[in-house]
Design a protein around this motif. Structure first.
Motif, PDB file in Angstrom:
ATOM      1  N   ALA A 210      21.843   8.167  83.556  1.00 17.36           N
ATOM      2  CA  ALA A 210      21.639   9.058  82.638  1.00 17.36           C
ATOM      3  C   ALA A 210      22.531  10.326  82.828  1.00 17.36           C
ATOM      4  CB  ALA A 210      20.104   9.745  82.737  1.00 17.36           C
ATOM      5  N   THR A 211      22.773  11.082  81.779  1.00 23.01           N
ATOM      6  CA  THR A 211      23.552  12.320  81.879  1.00 23.01           C
ATOM      7  C   THR A 211      22.614  13.459  82.892  1.00 23.01           C
ATOM      8  OG1 THR A 211      22.463  13.587  80.068  1.00 23.01           O
ATOM      9  CG2 THR A 211      24.523  12.333  79.608  1.00 23.01           C
TER      10      THR A 211
ATOM     11  N   GLU B  56      21.721  16.264  82.016  1.00 17.03           N
ATOM     12  CA  GLU B  56      20.484  16.870  81.250  1.00 17.03           C
ATOM     13  C   GLU B  56      19.521  15.765  80.936  1.00 17.03           C
ATOM     14  OE1 GLU B  56      20.981  19.351  77.036  1.00 17.03           O
ATOM     15  OE2 GLU B  56      21.113  17.403  77.028  1.00 17.03           O
ATOM     16  N   GLU B  57      19.745  14.672  80.614  1.00 23.17           N
ATOM     17  CA  GLU B  57      18.853  13.520  80.309  1.00 23.17           C
ATOM     18  C   GLU B  57      17.798  13.282  81.884  1.00 23.17           C
ATOM     19  OE1 GLU B  57      21.312  11.100  77.219  1.00 23.17           O
ATOM     20  OE2 GLU B  57      21.286  10.497  79.112  1.00 23.17           O
ATOM     21  N   ALA B  58      18.591  13.224  82.808  1.00 19.72           N
ATOM     22  CA  ALA B  58      17.728  12.981  84.256  1.00 19.72           C
ATOM     23  C   ALA B  58      16.978  14.225  84.447  1.00 19.72           C
ATOM     24  CB  ALA B  58      18.997  12.786  85.491  1.00 19.72           C
ATOM     25  N   ALA B  59      17.317  15.436  83.991  1.00 21.17           N
ATOM     26  CA  ALA B  59      16.518  16.723  84.447  1.00 21.17           C
ATOM     27  C   ALA B  59      15.331  16.671  83.453  1.00 21.17           C
ATOM     28  CB  ALA B  59      17.183  17.825  84.052  1.00 21.17           C
ATOM     29  N   PHE B  60      15.511  16.213  82.272  1.00 20.20           N
ATOM     30  CA  PHE B  60      14.266  16.007  81.241  1.00 20.20           C
ATOM     31  C   PHE B  60      13.378  14.789  81.808  1.00 20.20           C
ATOM     32  CE2 PHE B  60      17.152  16.716  77.294  1.00 20.20           C
ATOM     33  CZ  PHE B  60      17.008  18.284  77.688  1.00 20.20           C
ATOM     34  N   ILE B  61      13.925  13.658  82.155  1.00 18.57           N
ATOM     35  CA  ILE B  61      12.980  12.604  82.952  1.00 18.57           C
ATOM     36  C   ILE B  61      12.431  13.073  83.953  1.00 18.57           C
ATOM     37  CG2 ILE B  61      13.223  10.501  84.098  1.00 18.57           C
ATOM     38  CD1 ILE B  61      15.519   9.673  81.808  1.00 18.57           C
ATOM     39  N   ALA B  62      13.048  13.963  85.009  1.00 19.38           N
ATOM     40  CA  ALA B  62      12.519  14.179  86.152  1.00 19.38           C
ATOM     41  C   ALA B  62      11.255  15.190  85.934  1.00 19.38           C
ATOM     42  CB  ALA B  62      13.633  15.137  87.175  1.00 19.38           C
ATOM     43  N   ALA B  63      11.414  16.108  85.031  1.00 20.43           N
ATOM     44  CA  ALA B  63      10.290  17.000  84.739  1.00 20.43           C
ATOM     45  C   ALA B  63       9.135  16.283  84.069  1.00 20.43           C
ATOM     46  CB  ALA B  63      10.817  17.946  83.602  1.00 20.43           C
TER      47      ALA B  63
ATOM     48  N   TYR C  86      19.367   9.684  75.016  1.00 16.44           N
ATOM     49  CA  TYR C  86      17.837   9.929  75.696  1.00 16.44           C
ATOM     50  C   TYR C  86      17.233   8.351  75.858  1.00 16.44           C
ATOM     51  CZ  TYR C  86      13.992  12.432  77.348  1.00 16.44           C
ATOM     52  OH  TYR C  86      12.819  12.764  78.206  1.00 16.44           O
ATOM     53  N   ALA C  87      17.260   7.612  74.681  1.00 15.97           N
ATOM     54  CA  ALA C  87      16.555   6.766  74.707  1.00 15.97           C
ATOM     55  C   ALA C  87      17.292   5.682  75.617  1.00 15.97           C
ATOM     56  CB  ALA C  87      16.522   5.966  73.284  1.00 15.97           C
TER      57      ALA C  87
ATOM     58  N   ALA D 144      13.698   5.986  70.395  1.00  8.87           N
ATOM     59  CA  ALA D 144      14.445   5.424  69.384  1.00  8.87           C
ATOM     60  C   ALA D 144      14.015   5.326  68.210  1.00  8.87           C
ATOM     61  CB  ALA D 144      15.281   4.133  69.795  1.00  8.87           C
ATOM     62  N   ALA D 145      12.882   5.340  67.846  1.00  8.18           N
ATOM     63  CA  ALA D 145      12.269   5.348  66.649  1.00  8.18           C
ATOM     64  C   ALA D 145      12.156   6.557  65.928  1.00  8.18           C
ATOM     65  CB  ALA D 145      11.150   4.479  66.471  1.00  8.18           C
ATOM     66  N   TYR D 146      11.774   7.752  66.548  1.00  6.21           N
ATOM     67  CA  TYR D 146      11.905   9.055  66.230  1.00  6.21           C
ATOM     68  C   TYR D 146      13.020   9.499  65.222  1.00  6.21           C
ATOM     69  CZ  TYR D 146      11.016  13.968  66.045  1.00  6.21           C
ATOM     70  OH  TYR D 146      10.803  15.253  65.566  1.00  6.21           O
ATOM     71  N   ARG D 147      12.793   9.944  64.148  1.00  8.51           N
ATOM     72  CA  ARG D 147      13.701  10.565  63.501  1.00  8.51           C
ATOM     73  C   ARG D 147      13.733  12.248  63.065  1.00  8.51           C
ATOM     74  NH1 ARG D 147      15.812   6.685  64.639  1.00  8.51           N
ATOM     75  NH2 ARG D 147      15.852   4.624  63.872  1.00  8.51           N
TER      76      ARG D 147
END
Length: 139
Positions: free
Chosen positions: A20-21, A23-30, A70-71, A130-133
């Motif tokens: 992950a980037t 940023e993405e890793a921080a989101f996942i960690a949270a 992110y997906a 991935a399905a979210y628009r």
């Protein structure tokens, strides 16, 4: 897009890694803090941190490109330590996507020992993301 780094999800059962980037890793960690989990950079050992986590997470949901990335981070969850992951990535490097996905499922079935299948839950989350628009921007 930022560089994808290798992260470890520290948990009570299987070794798990993901790419992950920061940023993405921080989101996942949270999100993972809700359980007995901790995320650390596989190279530096540091926890991923970003400024303005909440506002950046909110902004993510209006950007299709960032959502796709992110997906991808959630799809990258894999049972195994960093060395195992390097072997896995080398094995699938030249495979077509369907074959690589089948190999991932076989790899997972042979190595996952947890009843709380974290990787499968993350893969399901990836599909929901991935399905979210995002809504079209209003002028």
């Amino acid at each position: 897009m930022s560089e994808r780094r290798l992260y470890e999800l520290i948990n009570p059962s299987d070794a798990i890694t993901f790419r992950a980037t920061v940023e993405e890793a921080a989101f996942i960690a949270a999100r993972m803090l809700q359980g007995p989990y901790f995320v650390k950079d596989a190279e530096t050992g540091e926890e991923p941190k970003i400024d303005d986590l909440g506002s950046r997470y909110d902004a993510l949901w209006s950007d299709a490109e960032r959502l796709a990335s992110y997906a991808l981070a959630y799809r990258s969850f894999l049972v195994g330590n960093p060395s195992d992951r390097r072997l896995f990535e080398a094995a699938i490097e030249r495979m077509p996507p369907d074959a690589a996905d089948e190999y991932r499922r076989e790899w997972h079935a042979a190595r996952c020992t947890s009843f709380n299948d974290i990787c499968a839950a993350c893969w399901e989350t990836a599909e929901k993301i991935a399905a979210y628009r995002p809504e079209a921007a209003h002028d």
